[in-house]
Design a protein around this motif. Structure first.
Motif, PDB file in Angstrom:
ATOM      1  N   ILE A  74      63.854   8.613  27.940  1.00  8.00           N
ATOM      2  CA  ILE A  74      63.950   8.087  26.568  1.00  8.00           C
ATOM      3  C   ILE A  74      65.386   7.714  26.240  1.00  8.00           C
ATOM      4  O   ILE A  74      65.636   6.655  25.652  1.00  8.00           O
ATOM      5  N   GLU A  75      66.331   8.570  26.629  1.00 13.19           N
ATOM      6  CA  GLU A  75      67.746   8.254  26.379  1.00 13.19           C
ATOM      7  C   GLU A  75      68.150   6.960  27.081  1.00 13.19           C
ATOM      8  O   GLU A  75      68.883   6.140  26.518  1.00 13.19           O
ATOM      9  N   ALA A  76      67.667   6.756  28.299  1.00 10.05           N
ATOM     10  CA  ALA A  76      67.967   5.520  29.029  1.00 10.05           C
ATOM     11  C   ALA A  76      67.357   4.312  28.317  1.00 10.05           C
ATOM     12  O   ALA A  76      67.994   3.256  28.207  1.00 10.05           O
ATOM     13  N   GLU A  77      66.133   4.476  27.808  1.00  7.50           N
ATOM     14  CA  GLU A  77      65.477   3.387  27.069  1.00  7.50           C
ATOM     15  C   GLU A  77      66.231   3.061  25.791  1.00  7.50           C
ATOM     16  O   GLU A  77      66.406   1.894  25.441  1.00  7.50           O
ATOM     17  N   VAL A  78      66.662   4.090  25.068  1.00  6.13           N
ATOM     18  CA  VAL A  78      67.408   3.873  23.823  1.00  6.13           C
ATOM     19  C   VAL A  78      68.706   3.128  24.121  1.00  6.13           C
ATOM     20  O   VAL A  78      69.072   2.175  23.413  1.00  6.13           O
ATOM     21  N   LYS A  79      69.389   3.541  25.185  1.00  7.40           N
ATOM     22  CA  LYS A  79      70.636   2.863  25.562  1.00  7.40           C
ATOM     23  C   LYS A  79      70.348   1.400  25.889  1.00  7.40           C
ATOM     24  O   LYS A  79      71.089   0.502  25.471  1.00  7.40           O
ATOM     25  N   LYS A  80      69.274   1.162  26.632  1.00  5.04           N
ATOM     26  CA  LYS A  80      68.887  -0.205  26.993  1.00  5.04           C
ATOM     27  C   LYS A  80      68.542  -1.018  25.742  1.00  5.04           C
ATOM     28  O   LYS A  80      68.948  -2.174  25.602  1.00  5.04           O
ATOM     29  N   MET A  81      67.815  -0.382  24.809  1.00  7.63           N
ATOM     30  CA  MET A  81      67.439  -1.076  23.576  1.00  7.63           C
ATOM     31  C   MET A  81      68.673  -1.420  22.744  1.00  7.63           C
ATOM     32  O   MET A  81      68.742  -2.495  22.145  1.00  7.63           O
ATOM     33  N   ARG A  82      69.641  -0.502  22.724  1.00  2.62           N
ATOM     34  CA  ARG A  82      70.872  -0.789  21.981  1.00  2.62           C
ATOM     35  C   ARG A  82      71.589  -1.984  22.597  1.00  2.62           C
ATOM     36  O   ARG A  82      72.061  -2.864  21.897  1.00  2.62           O
ATOM     37  N   THR A  83      71.683  -1.985  23.911  1.00  6.37           N
ATOM     38  CA  THR A  83      72.316  -3.103  24.601  1.00  6.37           C
ATOM     39  C   THR A  83      71.508  -4.372  24.373  1.00  6.37           C
ATOM     40  O   THR A  83      72.067  -5.446  24.110  1.00  6.37           O
ATOM     41  N   ASP A  84      70.178  -4.263  24.459  1.00  7.41           N
ATOM     42  CA  ASP A  84      69.307  -5.419  24.221  1.00  7.41           C
ATOM     43  C   ASP A  84      69.483  -5.952  22.804  1.00  7.41           C
ATOM     44  O   ASP A  84      69.476  -7.161  22.591  1.00  7.41           O
ATOM     45  N   ARG A  85      69.636  -5.060  21.842  1.00  4.81           N
ATOM     46  CA  ARG A  85      69.808  -5.487  20.448  1.00  4.81           C
ATOM     47  C   ARG A  85      71.067  -6.333  20.311  1.00  4.81           C
ATOM     48  O   ARG A  85      71.052  -7.394  19.689  1.00  4.81           O
ATOM     49  N   ALA A  86      72.143  -5.862  20.904  1.00 14.33           N
ATOM     50  CA  ALA A  86      73.390  -6.630  20.846  1.00 14.33           C
ATOM     51  C   ALA A  86      73.212  -7.978  21.535  1.00 14.33           C
ATOM     52  O   ALA A  86      73.684  -9.014  21.035  1.00 14.33           O
ATOM     53  N   THR A  87      72.524  -7.974  22.670  1.00 15.13           N
ATOM     54  CA  THR A  87      72.292  -9.226  23.401  1.00 15.13           C
ATOM     55  C   THR A  87      71.456 -10.187  22.573  1.00 15.13           C
ATOM     56  O   THR A  87      71.771 -11.389  22.481  1.00 15.13           O
ATOM     57  N   VAL A  88      70.414  -9.682  21.948  1.00 18.29           N
ATOM     58  CA  VAL A  88      69.545 -10.530  21.119  1.00 18.29           C
ATOM     59  C   VAL A  88      70.336 -11.105  19.941  1.00 18.29           C
ATOM     60  O   VAL A  88      70.214 -12.297  19.610  1.00 18.29           O
ATOM     61  N   LEU A  89      71.176 -10.296  19.307  1.00 19.09           N
ATOM     62  CA  LEU A  89      71.980 -10.795  18.189  1.00 19.09           C
ATOM     63  C   LEU A  89      72.943 -11.900  18.650  1.00 19.09           C
ATOM     64  O   LEU A  89      73.097 -12.916  17.962  1.00 19.09           O
ATOM     65  N   ARG A  90      73.556 -11.723  19.811  1.00 19.21           N
ATOM     66  CA  ARG A  90      74.470 -12.759  20.328  1.00 19.21           C
ATOM     67  C   ARG A  90      73.720 -14.048  20.662  1.00 19.21           C
ATOM     68  O   ARG A  90      74.199 -15.150  20.387  1.00 19.21           O
ATOM     69  N   GLU A  91      72.545 -13.884  21.295  1.00 19.34           N
ATOM     70  CA  GLU A  91      71.748 -15.074  21.620  1.00 19.34           C
ATOM     71  C   GLU A  91      71.305 -15.800  20.358  1.00 19.34           C
ATOM     72  O   GLU A  91      71.310 -17.048  20.310  1.00 19.34           O
ATOM     73  N   ALA A  92      70.933 -15.044  19.330  1.00 16.31           N
ATOM     74  CA  ALA A  92      70.536 -15.662  18.056  1.00 16.31           C
ATOM     75  C   ALA A  92      71.725 -16.393  17.438  1.00 16.31           C
ATOM     76  O   ALA A  92      71.578 -17.510  16.894  1.00 16.31           O
ATOM     77  N   ALA A  93      72.916 -15.807  17.503  1.00 13.50           N
ATOM     78  CA  ALA A  93      74.119 -16.447  16.957  1.00 13.50           C
ATOM     79  C   ALA A  93      74.416 -17.744  17.696  1.00 13.50           C
ATOM     80  O   ALA A  93      74.711 -18.788  17.076  1.00 13.50           O
ATOM     81  N   ASP A  94      74.319 -17.703  19.023  1.00 14.21           N
ATOM     82  CA  ASP A  94      74.570 -18.918  19.807  1.00 14.21           C
ATOM     83  C   ASP A  94      73.551 -20.006  19.481  1.00 14.21           C
ATOM     84  O   ASP A  94      73.903 -21.181  19.322  1.00 14.21           O
ATOM     85  N   HIS A  95      72.288 -19.628  19.367  1.00 16.29           N
ATOM     86  CA  HIS A  95      71.236 -20.594  19.037  1.00 16.29           C
ATOM     87  C   HIS A  95      71.462 -21.192  17.653  1.00 16.29           C
ATOM     88  O   HIS A  95      71.334 -22.418  17.458  1.00 16.29           O
ATOM     89  N   LEU A  96      71.807 -20.359  16.695  1.00 15.79           N
ATOM     90  CA  LEU A  96      72.053 -20.832  15.334  1.00 15.79           C
ATOM     91  C   LEU A  96      73.231 -21.804  15.297  1.00 15.79           C
ATOM     92  O   LEU A  96      73.160 -22.855  14.640  1.00 15.79           O
ATOM     93  N   ALA A  97      74.285 -21.497  16.025  1.00 15.10           N
ATOM     94  CA  ALA A  97      75.459 -22.389  16.065  1.00 15.10           C
ATOM     95  C   ALA A  97      75.101 -23.721  16.724  1.00 15.10           C
ATOM     96  O   ALA A  97      75.512 -24.798  16.252  1.00 15.10           O
ATOM     97  N   ARG A  98      74.306 -23.677  17.810  1.00 14.82           N
ATOM     98  CA  ARG A  98      73.871 -24.925  18.460  1.00 14.82           C
ATOM     99  C   ARG A  98      73.020 -25.770  17.517  1.00 14.82           C
ATOM    100  O   ARG A  98      73.172 -26.994  17.422  1.00 14.82           O
ATOM    101  N   GLN A  99      72.098 -25.100  16.831  1.00 13.49           N
ATOM    102  CA  GLN A  99      71.232 -25.822  15.877  1.00 13.49           C
ATOM    103  C   GLN A  99      72.065 -26.466  14.779  1.00 13.49           C
ATOM    104  O   GLN A  99      71.816 -27.609  14.381  1.00 13.49           O
ATOM    105  N   ALA A 100      73.058 -25.759  14.289  1.00 12.61           N
ATOM    106  CA  ALA A 100      73.926 -26.309  13.233  1.00 12.61           C
ATOM    107  C   ALA A 100      74.633 -27.558  13.734  1.00 12.61           C
ATOM    108  O   ALA A 100      74.705 -28.573  13.021  1.00 12.61           O
ATOM    109  N   ASP A 101      75.130 -27.493  14.977  1.00  9.37           N
ATOM    110  CA  ASP A 101      75.852 -28.639  15.528  1.00  9.37           C
ATOM    111  C   ASP A 101      74.919 -29.820  15.804  1.00  9.37           C
ATOM    112  O   ASP A 101      75.303 -30.980  15.664  1.00  9.37           O
ATOM    113  N   GLU A 102      73.683 -29.540  16.202  1.00  8.82           N
ATOM    114  CA  GLU A 102      72.737 -30.603  16.517  1.00  8.82           C
ATOM    115  C   GLU A 102      72.157 -31.252  15.257  1.00  8.82           C
ATOM    116  O   GLU A 102      71.887 -32.449  15.238  1.00  8.82           O
TER     117      GLU A 102
END
Length: 158
Positions: free
Chosen positions: A98-126
């Motif tokens: 469970i601790e390993a999953e939580v750590k992975k989810m935390r890392t995944d959350r940060a990754t998802v937020l960064r990907e969403a930010a990149d997508h939003l910036a691309r959409q704004a530019d397009e």
């Protein structure tokens, strides 16, 4: 019989010690009072207590103890202890997973937020002319906010 199990057991042990005969004791020795004819042990052979025979004493005590019930209880407690050790081991393994999953989810959350930010910036530019519309500026501000959230998320440090 006495009024408590401990006192009753004590009386049974004492009786067993005084009445368990030790074979081959001299018959011509003076006997203690509880060995006199008419007493619990009669007039021949010493009891385990008076003879101070350790083996006879042990045998006398074991004869009055409820060994089978004690052994069954011991076996039941041993099985329960083993079951609890097994559960504890399984819980420790599960906790680590469970601790390993939580750590992975935390890392995944940060990754998802960064990907969403990149997508939003691309959409704004397009979709919007850079710097000339409020929508473009707002979308880039929102992307920056998502990146900040990703940086602050546990496990999201770059």
């Amino acid at each position: 019989m006495t009024d408590s199990p401990a006192a009753d057991l004590r009386e049974r042990v004492l009786h067993a010690l005084r009445t368990t005969r030790v074979p081959h004791t001299p018959q011509n020795l003076p006997f203690p009072a509880h060995h006199q004819p008419g007493g619990n042990t009669g007039g021949f052979g010493w009891c385990a207590l008076c003879a101070r025979d350790a083996d006879a004493l042990a045998d006398a005590v074991l004869a009055v103890l409820p060994a089978s019930a004690d052994r069954a209880e011991w076996d039941a407690l041993s099985r329960e202890a083993e079951r609890l050790r097994r559960i504890a081991s399984e819980m420790e393994t599960r906790s680590e997973r469970i601790e390993a999953e939580v750590k992975k989810m935390r890392t995944d959350r940060a990754t998802v937020l960064r990907e969403a930010a990149d997508h939003l910036a691309r959409q704004a530019d397009e979709l919007w002319a850079p710097g000339r519309t409020a929508a473009h500026t707002t979308m880039h501000a929102d992307a920056a906010e998502l990146r900040r959230m990703a940086d602050e998320a546990p496990g999201g440090d770059r």
